[in-house]
Design an enzyme around this catalytic site. Structure first.
Site, mmCIF file in Angstrom:
data_model
loop_
_atom_site.group_PDB
_atom_site.id
_atom_site.type_symbol
_atom_site.label_atom_id
_atom_site.label_comp_id
_atom_site.label_asym_id
_atom_site.label_seq_id
_atom_site.Cartn_x
_atom_site.Cartn_y
_atom_site.Cartn_z
ATOM 1 N N ALA A 142 21.871 15.353 -16.093
ATOM 2 C CA ALA A 142 21.223 14.185 -16.654
ATOM 3 C C ALA A 142 21.882 13.467 -17.516
ATOM 4 O O ALA A 142 23.046 13.607 -18.169
ATOM 5 C CB ALA A 142 19.847 14.676 -17.271
ATOM 6 N N GLU B 200 25.824 10.200 -13.341
ATOM 7 C CA GLU B 200 25.766 11.262 -14.263
ATOM 8 C C GLU B 200 25.993 12.686 -13.475
ATOM 9 O O GLU B 200 26.608 13.620 -13.893
ATOM 10 C CB GLU B 200 24.207 11.553 -14.683
ATOM 11 N N GLU C 188 33.921 11.435 -23.536
ATOM 12 C CA GLU C 188 34.436 11.998 -24.600
ATOM 13 C C GLU C 188 33.861 13.073 -25.760
ATOM 14 O O GLU C 188 34.456 13.988 -26.068
ATOM 15 C CB GLU C 188 35.465 11.017 -25.386
#
Length: 180
Positions: A75, A93, A139
């Protein structure tokens, strides 16, 4: 009886990367004023990825606000708010978090996490016809992909092992929709 509340004034008290918080004054149905703290969120998507063997792909990640590891469906937030196509957000996603792509997408509707103070709408999808590509996390995102039979996911939702709202809602919608 008209139960609506009308905004009289609004002051932004916080604006971050994801949310905005306002302190509003609202006129109640009886004419009095009340303070309303409102969290504005761009909305999000959740994906239940189900393969031909009825295996589900979940992610295990640490959730800082509650200081716990959670098992959840892939999600994320809509990067461009309501302007972002929900399906494209769901596809992004799923790909980022699991490395999966899906040939079939079913929109399951949306849920409101906590409408008493937040406007976040979470759009739910069922993804099938899966193929594995390459996972590409953000990241600042650290997670493990976990698989389990769909029946086990339902069991863990029902016994309270899995408590994440988007996972609970989406799982139960898929169970009813597919009759699994």
């Amino acid at each position: 009886m008209d139960l609506s509340e009308k905004m009289v004034s609004s002051e932004t008290i916080f604006e971050g990367k994801i949310i905005k918080v306002t302190l509003d004054q609202a006129r109640l149905p009886n004419g009095t004023l009340a303070a309303r703290e409102v969290v504005y969120h761009p909305g999000g998507v959740a994906v239940l990825a189900l393969d031909k063997d009825n295996t589900v792909y979940l992610v295990k990640q640490y959730r800082y606000p509650i200081q716990q590891l959670l098992l959840e469906l892939p999600a994320g937030k809509l990067d461009h708010g309501a302007e972002e196509d929900r399906l494209l957000g769901a596809q992004r996603e799923l790909s980022e978090e699991t490395g999966l792509e899906a040939a079939e997408w079913t929109y399951l509707g949306y849920s409101l996490a906590s409408p008493g103070f937040c406007d976040e709408a979470l759009h739910m999808y069922l993804a099938r016809g899966l193929t594995r590509k390459r996972q590409h996390l953000d990241e600042d995102e650290f997670l493990d992909v976990v698989t389990m039979p769909f029946d086990e996911l339902v069991r863990q939702v029902m016994d309270g092992t899995i408590t994440d709202g988007k996972t609970v809602s989406t799982t139960l919608k898929v169970k009813v929709l597919l009759g699994l």
